[in-house]
Write a protein that holds these residues in place. Structure first.
Motif, short mmCIF file in Angstrom:
data_model
loop_
_atom_site.label_atom_id
_atom_site.label_comp_id
_atom_site.label_asym_id
_atom_site.label_seq_id
_atom_site.Cartn_x
_atom_site.Cartn_y
_atom_site.Cartn_z
N ARG A 33 -5.79 -9.36 9.33
CA ARG A 33 -6.87 -10.01 8.55
C ARG A 33 -8.02 -10.44 9.43
NH1 ARG A 33 -8.03 -15.17 6.58
NH2 ARG A 33 -6.15 -16.09 7.47
N ILE A 34 -7.74 -10.91 10.66
CA ILE A 34 -8.82 -11.39 11.52
C ILE A 34 -9.34 -10.30 12.47
CG2 ILE A 34 -8.00 -13.76 11.36
CD1 ILE A 34 -6.88 -13.50 14.19
N GLY A 35 -8.83 -9.08 12.32
CA GLY A 35 -9.39 -7.96 13.06
C GLY A 35 -8.88 -7.76 14.47
N ILE A 36 -7.69 -8.28 14.78
CA ILE A 36 -7.10 -8.04 16.10
C ILE A 36 -6.66 -6.58 16.20
CG2 ILE A 36 -5.34 -8.75 17.76
CD1 ILE A 36 -7.41 -10.90 17.04
N TRP A 37 -6.14 -6.06 15.09
CA TRP A 37 -5.81 -4.64 14.98
C TRP A 37 -5.97 -4.22 13.52
CZ3 TRP A 37 -1.01 -6.95 17.32
CH2 TRP A 37 -0.20 -7.55 16.35
N GLY A 38 -5.84 -2.94 13.27
CA GLY A 38 -5.97 -2.45 11.89
C GLY A 38 -5.41 -1.05 11.79
N PHE A 39 -5.59 -0.44 10.61
CA PHE A 39 -4.91 0.82 10.31
C PHE A 39 -5.90 1.84 9.72
CE2 PHE A 39 -2.12 -2.81 9.90
CZ PHE A 39 -1.08 -2.47 10.75
N ASN A 40 -5.67 3.08 10.04
CA ASN A 40 -6.51 4.18 9.59
C ASN A 40 -6.02 4.67 8.24
OD1 ASN A 40 -7.95 6.54 9.24
ND2 ASN A 40 -7.73 7.21 11.37
N ASP A 41 -6.82 4.47 7.20
CA ASP A 41 -6.41 4.86 5.84
C ASP A 41 -6.08 6.34 5.72
OD1 ASP A 41 -6.73 2.27 4.99
OD2 ASP A 41 -8.77 2.57 4.26
N ARG A 42 -6.61 7.12 6.61
CA ARG A 42 -6.39 8.57 6.57
C ARG A 42 -4.91 8.92 6.66
NH1 ARG A 42 -8.86 12.70 11.17
NH2 ARG A 42 -7.76 14.60 10.49
N TYR A 43 -4.13 8.09 7.34
CA TYR A 43 -2.72 8.41 7.58
C TYR A 43 -1.76 7.56 6.73
CZ TYR A 43 -4.43 10.90 11.71
OH TYR A 43 -5.09 11.76 12.55
N LEU A 44 -2.29 6.83 5.75
CA LEU A 44 -1.46 5.90 4.99
C LEU A 44 -1.29 6.34 3.55
CD1 LEU A 44 -3.10 2.61 6.31
CD2 LEU A 44 -1.05 3.74 7.19
N SER A 45 -0.21 5.85 2.94
CA SER A 45 0.10 6.21 1.55
C SER A 45 -0.75 5.45 0.55
CB SER A 45 1.58 5.96 1.26
OG SER A 45 1.87 4.56 1.36
N GLY A 46 -1.25 4.28 0.94
CA GLY A 46 -2.11 3.50 0.05
C GLY A 46 -1.50 2.21 -0.45
N GLY A 47 -0.16 2.07 -0.44
CA GLY A 47 0.48 0.83 -0.87
C GLY A 47 0.39 -0.23 0.23
#
Length: 223
Positions: free
Chosen positions: A45-59
């Motif tokens: 939430r505070i931007g220390i790390w995050g995820f690439n939507d390209r590789y995710l299922s969406g849930g």
């Protein structure tokens, strides 16, 4: 889920029978997953790390992809299974590094704190591991640290492969990205070095609770 496939296949092996350890392993996995998921969600939430939507299922859950939530179930299960196998084949105190080697971990944590206090990932991983490991060394005097470290050393091989891919080794982009201002910038291939200690903390926490459950069940409580 790939990390879970082999442990599940061999869970019921007559020599291993890891299913008989579920009453210790499953509570350990859940109790460790809760604070780590909350930690992960807050850092996301505070931007220390995050995820690439390209590789995710969406849930998602608490802002975390389902795949990330599953990580805190599948990986500890695989790690506890490996620890269980090592215990069966080698015994708890049969082999391992000299006791003084264990003090390297607190010293490395202190070094990280000195080098990367301003980085949230570096700071909180180092503080958490430092305090937890010192409790093992000074308060609990845990008898299973040798077996734990040898297990984790072996687990580092699949860790470097899978985490390398997740952080961009051999793929276009990365599945997980890290804010460059919040860690030391030291990497093993594409893996922030803090990940090694974050994983060590998570695995040791799981093993600690499992060992506690086993000791209580035997009415011989010793951490």
């Amino acid at each position: 889920m790939g990390a879970l496939s082999i442990p599940l296949i061999f869970t019921f092996h007559p020599r291993l029978r890891f299913d008989r350890e579920w009453k210790y392993a499953l509570p350990a996995i859940v109790l460790v997953a809760i604070p780590f998921i909350l930690w992960d969600a807050y850092f996301t939430r505070i931007g220390i790390w995050g995820f690439n939507d390209r590789y995710l299922s969406g849930g998602s859950l608490l802002g975390l992809p389902w795949e990330e939530v599953a990580f805190f179930i599948c990986i500890p299960y695989a790690c506890l299974y490996t620890y269980h196998c090592f215990r069966i084949f080698f015994g708890e105190g049969l082999w391992g590094p000299p006791w003084r080697i264990h003090w390297l971990i607190p010293l490395v944590c202190i070094f990280f704190l000195g080098m990367g206090w301003d980085g949230w990932y570096t700071r909180w991983t180092a503080i958490s591991l430092l305090v937890f490991y010192l409790f093992h060394l000074l308060v609990w005097r845990s008898t299973y640290l040798n077996l734990f470290l040898m297990t984790y050393a072996v687990l580092l091989i699949p860790f470097l492969i899978t985490n390398g891919i997740l952080t961009g080794t051999g793929i276009e982009g990365e599945v997980v990205w890290y804010n460059p201002h919040e860690h030391l910038g030291l990497r093993i291939l594409t893996i922030p070095v803090e990940d090694v200690f974050y994983g060590l903390l998570m695995v040791l926490a799981s093993i600690t609770i499992w060992e506690k459950w086993r000791a209580v069940d035997k009415t011989d409580f010793r951490l």
